[in-house]
Design an enzyme around this catalytic site. Sequence first.
Site, PDB file in Angstrom:
ATOM      1  N   GLN A  49       1.511   6.925  11.747  1.00 27.39           N
ATOM      2  CA  GLN A  49       0.486   6.151  12.621  1.00 27.39           C
ATOM      3  C   GLN A  49       0.180   4.805  12.416  1.00 27.39           C
ATOM      4  OE1 GLN A  49      -1.598   7.984  14.809  1.00 27.39           O
ATOM      5  NE2 GLN A  49      -0.553   9.601  14.518  1.00 27.39           N
TER       6      GLN A  49
ATOM      7  N   ASN B 286      -3.391  11.003  10.809  1.00 27.41           N
ATOM      8  CA  ASN B 286      -3.312  11.149  12.252  1.00 27.41           C
ATOM      9  C   ASN B 286      -4.515  12.124  12.756  1.00 27.41           C
ATOM     10  OD1 ASN B 286      -2.184  13.210  10.372  1.00 27.41           O
ATOM     11  ND2 ASN B 286      -2.042  14.417  12.180  1.00 27.41           N
TER      12      ASN B 286
ATOM     13  N   CYS C 100      -0.663  19.418  15.936  1.00 30.46           N
ATOM     14  CA  CYS C 100       0.251  20.355  15.091  1.00 30.46           C
ATOM     15  C   CYS C 100      -0.673  21.921  14.690  1.00 30.46           C
ATOM     16  CB  CYS C 100       0.526  19.798  13.842  1.00 30.46           C
ATOM     17  SG  CYS C 100       1.604  18.388  14.256  1.00 30.46           S
TER      18      CYS C 100
ATOM     19  N   GLY D 253       9.544  11.027  12.583  1.00 34.60           N
ATOM     20  CA  GLY D 253       8.653  11.335  11.368  1.00 34.60           C
ATOM     21  C   GLY D 253       8.967  12.404  10.638  1.00 34.60           C
ATOM     22  N   THR D 254       9.112  13.638  11.457  1.00 37.67           N
ATOM     23  CA  THR D 254       9.301  14.791  10.545  1.00 37.67           C
ATOM     24  C   THR D 254      10.666  14.661   9.738  1.00 37.67           C
ATOM     25  OG1 THR D 254       8.263  16.122  12.074  1.00 37.67           O
ATOM     26  CG2 THR D 254       9.614  17.329  10.863  1.00 37.67           C
TER      27      THR D 254
ATOM     28  N   SER E 183       7.982   6.608  13.468  1.00 32.63           N
ATOM     29  CA  SER E 183       8.241   7.605  14.575  1.00 32.63           C
ATOM     30  C   SER E 183       8.201   6.714  15.750  1.00 32.63           C
ATOM     31  CB  SER E 183       7.510   8.702  14.436  1.00 32.63           C
ATOM     32  OG  SER E 183       7.923   9.477  15.640  1.00 32.63           O
TER      33      SER E 183
ATOM     34  N   THR F  17      26.131  11.219  15.239  1.00 31.39           N
ATOM     35  CA  THR F  17      26.376  10.063  16.097  1.00 31.39           C
ATOM     36  C   THR F  17      25.056   9.252  16.383  1.00 31.39           C
ATOM     37  OG1 THR F  17      28.424  11.107  16.908  1.00 31.39           O
ATOM     38  CG2 THR F  17      27.457   9.143  18.270  1.00 31.39           C
TER      39      THR F  17
ATOM     40  N   HIS G  92       7.868   7.603  19.020  1.00 28.14           N
ATOM     41  CA  HIS G  92       7.072   8.121  20.079  1.00 28.14           C
ATOM     42  C   HIS G  92       5.576   7.558  19.852  1.00 28.14           C
ATOM     43  CE1 HIS G  92       5.333  12.162  18.732  1.00 28.14           C
ATOM     44  NE2 HIS G  92       6.600  11.917  17.969  1.00 28.14           N
TER      45      HIS G  92
END
Length: 405
Positions: free
Chosen positions: A200, A162, A346, A77-78, A220, A258, A222
């Site tokens: 989210q 979030n 965060c 996400g970042t 994202s 890669t 995860h």
Amino acid sequence: MTISINMKKIYLDYAATTPVDPEVKKFIQPYFDEIFGNSQSLHSIGQESYRLVETARNFIANMLNCQPEEIIFTSGGTESNNTAIKGIYFAHRNLRIKHIITSTIEHHAVLEPVKFIVENFKDEGAYVTYVPVNSKGIVDVEKIFESISENTILISIMHANNEIGTIQPLKEIGEHLQKINKQREKENKPKIYFHTDAVQTFGHIKVDVEELKVDLLSASGHKFYAPKGVGFLYIRKGTKIEPLLHGGGHEFNMRSSTVNVSGIAGLYKAAQIAQDVMNEENERIKRLRDKLLDGIISKIPDVVVNGDLNNRLVNNINICIRGVESEAVLLALDSEGICVSSGSACSSGSLEPSHVLLAIGVDPVVARGSLRFTLGRFTTEEEVDKVIEVLPKVVDKIRKISPIA
Ligand SMILES: *Cc1c(COP(=O)(O)O)cnc(C)c1O
């Protein structure tokens, strides 16, 4: 969960990260062992990796209702948010003035790149408007429309928040922008790009880029049962954008490095599972969420629910418990084997009240007692019952020991 260390733990922090689904884990294994090739290599081991990556790209494009070439795999996400925001900015540097619009409740992975641009490039005409949200945590659409100027190049509004789970009216914004952009096209003026941080929502609710009318979208792995360190950015064909990573020209020249084949395998499998179980799971989780919330409210006095309960992800509870510090409750719950968040992962570590809660008008003192419970695929009814039993005792104890205003 299969990890023995977590057997007795009750994990209610799915918005911070999710465990890898056992099926995802099984699916990834061969991509560490026999299919470890570089997806750029011409030999058969490389080509097998290449096929997996392109199959994953096709699948995700299908879910999003876009073309495979419009999906760039990233580290999460970042990176996706940074690529969208800085990438659009760098591609428009030649313009005299560059205006970005975002909201006050964005994730730091949007707020910080925006801040970086404005602080470093204000001399060359960069500036930003932060649009407020209402007390329910929904962005003020009219304020966005009023803020648009002839210099606006980018609008970035998250899909769901979030911390409080509120879902933003992207479609309404997207439709309005489409009209403005038609006019701009006629006048040969640069387009206003529309980005959303959908970290989210992707894998949790339907996300369709044509319906939402967005040009860029971040996701994202995860956050939906894939491993950490993999995600993607949707970039609409024709978008004027610069890459952040230059090198071997991977991912249509947008993201050299890669390719993370095993991560993408996980993302692919997790997306497949998400699509299959989404409706059923959302019903199940909503029922558990409602039970937990009702239990908390009926057993603990002086609890405030933060954010709209209707336009909201079904797994999210965000409350303020008056007269306690969230960290004290969090640690007491942890010692009972219950893992929750004090607001957002965060901003944890700092005792500053959450910028999201302040943005919806929660009193800073009250905001210090905020707790977030986010449920997920492995949450059971017994776990919810246990939290309803333990939390009131914990709160009662803390209120007695350390009474604060
Ligand atoms: C978790 C999260 C991010 C960051 O994603 P990473 O993959 O951890 O970099 C960005 N935005 C939102 C809304 C998030 O919840």
